[in-house]
Design an enzyme around this catalytic site. Structure first.
Site, PDB file in Angstrom:
ATOM      1  N   CYS A  75       3.429   1.565 -19.894  1.00 32.45           N
ATOM      2  CA  CYS A  75       4.194   1.630 -21.053  1.00 32.45           C
ATOM      3  C   CYS A  75       3.543   2.195 -22.650  1.00 32.45           C
ATOM      4  CB  CYS A  75       5.045   0.545 -21.488  1.00 32.45           C
ATOM      5  SG  CYS A  75       3.676  -0.911 -21.926  1.00 32.45           S
ATOM      6  N   HIS A  97     -12.346 -20.463 -20.117  1.00 33.56           N
ATOM      7  CA  HIS A  97     -12.064 -19.507 -21.018  1.00 33.56           C
ATOM      8  C   HIS A  97     -11.781 -17.977 -20.464  1.00 33.56           C
ATOM      9  CE1 HIS A  97     -15.316 -21.718 -23.382  1.00 33.56           C
ATOM     10  NE2 HIS A  97     -14.147 -22.219 -23.742  1.00 33.56           N
ATOM     11  N   CYS A 114       4.375  -4.834 -21.578  1.00 35.09           N
ATOM     12  CA  CYS A 114       5.043  -4.855 -20.397  1.00 35.09           C
ATOM     13  C   CYS A 114       4.625  -5.862 -19.113  1.00 35.09           C
ATOM     14  CB  CYS A 114       5.305  -3.502 -19.804  1.00 35.09           C
ATOM     15  SG  CYS A 114       3.662  -2.901 -18.956  1.00 35.09           S
ATOM     16  N   ASP A 163     -17.239 -14.275 -16.146  1.00 38.01           N
ATOM     17  CA  ASP A 163     -17.883 -13.295 -15.275  1.00 38.01           C
ATOM     18  C   ASP A 163     -17.531 -13.114 -14.167  1.00 38.01           C
ATOM     19  OD1 ASP A 163     -19.584 -15.310 -14.168  1.00 38.01           O
ATOM     20  OD2 ASP A 163     -20.791 -15.354 -16.108  1.00 38.01           O
ATOM     21  N   SER A 223     -24.983 -25.976 -23.442  1.00 38.01           N
ATOM     22  CA  SER A 223     -25.371 -26.844 -24.759  1.00 38.01           C
ATOM     23  C   SER A 223     -24.587 -28.104 -25.186  1.00 38.01           C
ATOM     24  CB  SER A 223     -25.540 -26.114 -26.270  1.00 38.01           C
ATOM     25  OG  SER A 223     -24.359 -25.447 -26.413  1.00 38.01           O
ATOM     26  N   ARG A 283     -26.365 -18.683 -27.895  1.00 39.22           N
ATOM     27  CA  ARG A 283     -27.225 -19.296 -28.925  1.00 39.22           C
ATOM     28  C   ARG A 283     -28.513 -19.166 -28.811  1.00 39.22           C
ATOM     29  NH1 ARG A 283     -22.147 -21.094 -28.562  1.00 39.22           N
ATOM     30  NH2 ARG A 283     -20.885 -21.646 -30.236  1.00 39.22           N
ATOM     31  N   ASN A 314     -30.381 -28.633 -17.482  1.00 42.80           N
ATOM     32  CA  ASN A 314     -30.657 -27.640 -18.647  1.00 42.80           C
ATOM     33  C   ASN A 314     -32.041 -27.429 -18.955  1.00 42.80           C
ATOM     34  OD1 ASN A 314     -28.288 -26.614 -19.866  1.00 42.80           O
ATOM     35  ND2 ASN A 314     -27.720 -28.656 -20.606  1.00 42.80           N
ATOM     36  N   CYS A 351      -1.323  -5.829 -19.664  1.00 46.41           N
ATOM     37  CA  CYS A 351      -0.404  -5.321 -20.802  1.00 46.41           C
ATOM     38  C   CYS A 351       0.254  -6.285 -21.420  1.00 46.41           C
ATOM     39  CB  CYS A 351       0.219  -4.244 -20.377  1.00 46.41           C
ATOM     40  SG  CYS A 351       1.373  -3.355 -21.756  1.00 46.41           S
TER      41      CYS A 351
END
Length: 249
Positions: A155, A122, A133, A107, A194, A35, A216, A130
């Site tokens: 597959c 996340h 499969c 990361d 944030s 952001r 921050n 996949c």
């Protein structure tokens, strides 16, 4: 006593420090945040639909090729290396001070620096599977697969990154582990976020009596609730703390 010295004393006298970080933890490794003026949401303008749309589950399912064109260009940074923040946290863990890292980043730089207890809210670009499969692929293996939208060698199914897209729920086991770690913390370090993205930002409210430290560059809505606010580089702040506590850092 300045703020870094105060935080250092709290950590020196603690038994369970937890770090909760966001995109700002990795900007010093060359990975943009979302952001800010130089963040993904601005730099990716003109790529098609808004980034929030292109990184949604619906868009992935309906336009996998366009999704992967965007994802490979804007979400993967193979040359990124751990910065001072990642290295300091790994050192604090080795010293027996840091109990866990809770991260919104995908990361894998905390693990690359040596951190072992990491809750990735996340997901991670380094895990891919996949959808048909279930075959697993590393990042390099996924990038080597044929097609813009990578297809499974076993597959032919589409291989999806193990990252939480918009519209998708968080992994409940990872969430539960993060909540448990923060509730048990005697010092919670929050850096590079944030604190506006929920449900992740709500984790700060799980702290039960421990010290809250915000590191921050920018002000957050939680600053008034913090026991200490350290402005500036997360990496620099954590480096100074680790150097004061860990003899061989």
């Amino acid at each position: 006593m300045n703020k870094i010295e105060q935080v250092t004393e709290w950590i020196r006298g603690s038994e369970r420090v937890v770090f909760f970080g966001g995109a700002g933890t990795s900007t010093e490794s060359g990975i943009p945040d979302f952001r800010s003026a130089a963040g993904l949401y601005r730099s990716a303008q003109g790529s098609g639909a808004p980034p929030e749309v292109m990184l949604s589950h619906t868009y992935f399912m309906e336009h996998p090729e366009s999704f992967f064109e965007f994802y490979k260009k804007h979400m993967i940074y193979r040359d990124a290396r751990p910065n001072a923040a990642h290295e300091a946290l790994a050192a604090l863990e080795r010293a027996g001070k840091l109990a866990a890292v809770v991260t919104q980043n995908i990361d894998g730089l905390h693990q690359a620096a040596g951190s072992r207890v990491v809750y990735e809210l996340h997901g991670s670009v380094h895990r891919n599977r996949c959808m048909a499969c279930g075959a697993a692929y590393t990042l390099d293996e996924m990038l080597a697969l044929p097609g813009v939208a990578p297809r499974c060698r076993a597959c032919g199914g589409v291989v999806k990154p193990d990252v939480v897209l918009y519209e998708e729920p968080l992994d409940q086991d990872v969430w539960a582990g993060a909540v448990e770690a923060i509730r048990a913390a005697d010092v919670l370090l929050v850096g590079g976020t944030s604190l506006t993205v929920y449900p992740a930002a709500g984790l700060v409210g799980e702290l039960r009596g421990g010290k809250l430290v915000l590191m921050n560059r920018e002000e957050t809505s939680f600053d008034r609730r913090a026991d200490a606010v350290v402005r500036g580089s997360v990496g620099e702040a954590l480096r100074r703390v680790a150097e004061a506590i860990v003899a061989d850092f």
